[in-house]
Design a protein around this motif. Sequence first.
Motif: not given
Length: 241
Positions: A153-156, A162-164, A194-195
């Motif tokens: 999972a990736a967050v933008r 911005a995170g994974h 993400l979680l």
Amino acid sequence: MDERAEHRQIVSLSEQTQTEWFRLRAQRLGGEVWEDGPLLWIDGPDGLNLMFPESLPEAELRRGIEYARDKKHQLVSAWVSGETDATPLALAGFERGWAPWWMSAPLDAIDPPHDERVHVGVLPEDIADEEARDGDGRLLELANLELGHAFYAAVRVDGVLAGHAWSLVEGDVAGIFDLDVWPPYRRRGLGAALLHSIAGAAREAGARTAALSTSPQGAIVYRAQGFTRVGMGATWWLQLD
């Protein structure tokens, strides 16, 4: 089954899932995995790791250390269950590292994903390129090669990574690994997003329980998301000059 026995079972399954996560990464990314007596060694992206031995015979432990020296590794890490006598590690020069808190939550108690900033699954090209620039490009192969088993999972934020996070499903248990939000983007709810997203993917793959290891500080965050502590482990580190 009483609560204590249930917690021990979850910890055992969590250790197995983490071992499989390390094994999968090593096998897919050109590392090595081997057993020497009761010891399981995994030489992968994190260097050489000894995974949850039940006993620590001196000769087999020494051979693993010599392998690390031959490979010019600077660090050997040992993950140890709370019930394992780690005295042989200390005698071999290892020092006590951090103590992982094992935490778990039923996946049906974690809210389904709802944040459009999070992408799960086969990666869009722009995310893959950005992760590759940060040195994680090879790991992304797992999301494509292990469909239905390993999830990324990736967050933008504003189009910027911005995170994974990662999850590996083994039977009923989904291990959650390497969940991280880059410092400039923290305290915005991205870790929870993400979680929830990675947990949703694991639930759809048939897992019933989420498990992870974290620090006492991280436990505060996960507890707010429905996780409870089910046990503690130990890490030991050997610095090689």
